[in-house]
Enzyme design. Structure first.
Site, PDB file in Angstrom:
ATOM      1  N   HIS A 418       0.867  -1.181   0.000  1.00 60.88           N
ATOM      2  CA  HIS A 418       0.000   0.000   0.000  1.00 60.88           C
ATOM      3  C   HIS A 418       0.907   1.235   0.000  1.00 60.88           C
ATOM      4  CE1 HIS A 418      -3.087   2.894   1.425  1.00 60.88           C
ATOM      5  NE2 HIS A 418      -3.926   2.076   0.797  1.00 60.88           N
ATOM      6  N   ASP A 587     -10.954  -3.159   1.598  1.00 57.12           N
ATOM      7  CA  ASP A 587     -10.225  -2.185   0.782  1.00 57.12           C
ATOM      8  C   ASP A 587     -10.587  -2.331  -0.689  1.00 57.12           C
ATOM      9  OD1 ASP A 587      -7.806  -0.166   1.071  1.00 57.12           O
ATOM     10  OD2 ASP A 587      -7.489  -1.284  -0.786  1.00 57.12           O
TER      11      ASP A 587
END
Length: 671
Positions: A418, A587
């Site tokens: 990420h 997510d």
């Protein structure tokens, strides 16, 4: 401590088993005054940290034992009571909603001979009367009130004022005088005598034999002497019901030793005496009337809470000592609609949202518990339904904190995969996961109903190249009734005090049937996305590495939303951790919302606020999941989306509501 696992509601009443599970968090505090303030009369913030530690010292040196206690005090959970096992395990009592069985089994032999303290008046008398409806009993009722003939002038007068007038006129006619407090006490004795006489008559009409013994329940010698002729006539005692209790509510600082002893000894000294005078009897039942305050505490009731928790522990010990031949129960009652709850106090409870136990349901619960030989020893019973479960007055506000550390190299997938602008940044879903896990650790017997108002104040960037450990501080303002409801407000800050995230978590007893969720209409079909998976993940439309790549197929795109199919693979398996939210799958919904914004407006976005997160089932680990979003653009820089995850059966298993994503200039634009 025992593990139990059943969940059901019983009509307008409900009941919890006391079970044990392990978890880790940090310590919480309790109030020291009845009004919630500290002894200096100022802030409501608690000043005392309270904990009872039960340590198994088998084979431990003094140094090892001290080390384990130290670790518990510094980094233990926020609960008040914990058991530390020799194998390193950690157990703490928790509550779980359980069924209330109402079957009454047939007893063998003659009628049970029950010794009942406090059984001539109040809710104990009502409970015993309900038991007498189910079976014929022989009852020895103990009470503090001596039976007296009431004055002739009072006969036929029912109201308090009328009785006072009659007594005052009699005193005047005798040429005497009486103080008003004494006049009130005389009227009270008359009313108590009437109540006792009426209860005795009701029990006899139901077919039970009854003897009333006016005695101090703590006076072992007097009890032994009073029981001699009764045993000679009825035989040995076969059961105890200990319902006697008194209150003297005050803050600890204002309570005298005499008041404390009066409350504590009535419960504890009374039980000691009852067990002593029946030590040679073949007891088949021991039922103790404890209180919910023993489990959760209650302002002004330190003595009462302590006494009732002693009853709980004695019940556990007696059950273990006596074995299956004796049914032992300690019932932690919430407040009854009657008994010591006056009309004024009842109104106060109602205003505070505290559910009173209706007399009919409470007495039925007593009968069910005393006939349930195979059930748990310690239970909590309160009034109200499953969606309205406050058991005790108000909630106590506490503060607690925990430390988190971002790991060093090699970075885990949730951080390494990420990266924004090449820097490893903590995903918003990981912060959400931390909050949910911290709440579950604080109250393992409750379910996370919603995580609300998650706000990104400033992103958290890992140390340069992940080479240094980064310290974060999680703080929580915790408001809980200690049993069935909790509201936790979280802040996540850096070691420098920088505020990064905030959120609120609502917790409660999860219903057996998931609540009706807002079903999202299918958006399959519509416009062609025109992108392959490599287009979205490898060409900067999404910046997520393999650990977050759950999108397997883009199946729908319309002006108001989108749809995709998600699936875990080996790269995202890190997300399948017990007790959290499945961060990669959640997510993925934010990724889909970002793609919708890119496809519709040509602008990249990042999440800044999540209105609420709710989970109504388990996200599948090895099966496809459909994610649907409904989105709209508000103003020039913001989109707002509603996200829904559905399993193969079309059931909604998770939701994110009111997800705000803001356009990020010059970041992640299409090639």
């Amino acid at each position: 401590m025992r593990e139990e696992g059943r969940r059901l509601c019983h009509r307008t009443g409900y009941r919890w088993l006391v079970r044990s599970i392990g978890f880790a968090a940090r310590t919480k505090c309790v109030d020291s005054r009845a009004d919630g303030t500290c002894q200096d009369g100022g802030s409501r913030v608690p000043k005392a940290s309270v904990k009872a530690i039960d340590l198994d010292r088998t084979g431990l040196s003094a140094e090892d034992a001290a080390e384990r206690i130290f670790r518990e005090l510094i980094a233990g959970g926020p609960e008040y009571e914990v058991g530390l096992q020799i194998d390193g395990g950690r157990m703490t009592p928790a509550l779980e909603l359980a069924p209330l069985k109402a079957e009454v089994g047939a007893r063998t032999g003659g009628p049970a001979v029950l010794l009942v303290s406090g059984g001539a008046r109040g809710v104990t008398a009502s409970a015993v009367t309900e038991l007498a409806r189910a079976e014929r009993l022989r009852l020895i009722l103990l009470g503090r009130t001596p039976l007296e003939e009431e004055p002739i002038v009072c006969r036929g007068i029912e109201d308090d004022a009328g009785l006072k007038r009659a007594l005052l006129e009699q005193v005047k006619a005798e040429g005497a005088a009486v103080a008003l407090p004494e006049l009130g006490r005389r009227v009270q004795r008359i009313l108590m005598n009437r109540e006792i006489a009426a209860n005795l008559q009701s029990l006899r009409e139901l077919g039970s034999e009854v003897v009333y013994v006016p005695a101090d329940v703590q006076d072992t010698s007097a009890l032994r002497e009073a029981l001699r002729p009764i045993r000679a006539a009825w035989g040995p005692i076969t059961g105890i019901v200990h319902g006697a209790g008194v209150l003297a509510d005050k803050a600890i600082a204002d309570k005298s030793v005499e008041q404390f002893d009066y409350v504590f000894d009535t419960k504890v000294g009374g039980l000691r005496a009852l067990l002593a005078v029946t030590e040679e009897d073949p007891l088949a039942l021991i039922c103790l009337f404890s209180s919910v305050s023993a489990r959760s505490g209650n302002a002004g009731q330190a003595d009462y809470a302590m006494a009732n928790e002693v009853l709980n522990k004695c019940a556990q010990a007696e059950a273990k000592r006596r074995g299956p031949g004796c049914t032992v129960k300690s019932i932690n009652w919430g407040p009854w609609d009657g008994g010591m709850v006056s009309p004024l106090l009842k109104k106060h409870f109602e205003q505070r949202g505290v559910n009173l136990i209706p007399l009919k349901e409470g007495t039925a619960a007593f009968v069910a518990e005393t006939s349930n030989a195979n059930g748990p020893v310690e239970v909590v019973i309160g009034g109200g339904s499953a969606d309205r479960q406050t058991l005790i007055e108000g909630a106590v506000e506490k503060e607690w904190s925990a430390e988190l550390f971002l790991p060093k190299q090699p970075l885990p997938p949730w951080l390494d995969d990420h990266r924004i602008g090449g820097k490893a940044v903590v995903p918003a879903v990981i912060a959400l996961d931390w909050f949910v896990r911290a709440a579950s650790a604080a109250y393992p017997h409750l379910a996370v109903l919603q995580c609300q108002n998650l706000s990104v104040k400033k992103g958290i960037v890992a140390g340069e190249n992940g080479s240094t450990e980064k310290r974060l501080i999680l703080t929580c303002r915790d408001r809980s009734d200690g049993l069935a409801q909790a509201t936790l407000s979280f802040e996540l800050r850096g070691a420098d005090g920088q505020l990064h995230y905030t959120a609120d978590v609502e917790m409660g007893i999860k219903a057996e049937v998931a609540p009706t969720c807002r079903a999202a209409e299918s958006t399959s079909g519509g416009a062609d996305w025109g992108w392959s998976l490599s287009d979205i993940y490898d060409r900067n439309r999404l910046f997520h590495g393999p650990g977050f790549r759950v999108i397997r197929e883009l199946t729908g795109l319309v002006d108001e939303g989108a749809e995709a199919i998600f699936w875990h693979d080996d790269s995202t398996a890190w997300s399948l951790r017990e007790g959290g939210i499945d961060p990669a799958m959640i997510d993925g919904g934010l990724q889909l919302a970002r793609l919708w914004g890119l496809r519709t407006f040509g602008e990249p976005t990042l999440p800044t606020t999540i209105g609420s997160y709710g989970a109504y089932g388990s996200l599948p680990e090895d099966r496809p999941v459909v994610c649907r979003i409904r989105s709209e653009r508000r103003g020039r820089y913001k989109t707002v989306s509603q996200l829904t995850w559905l399993n193969e059966a079309g059931e909604i298993v998770a939701e994110l509501r009111d997800v705000e994503m803001h356009i990020v200039a010059n970041h992640g634009k299409e090639d």
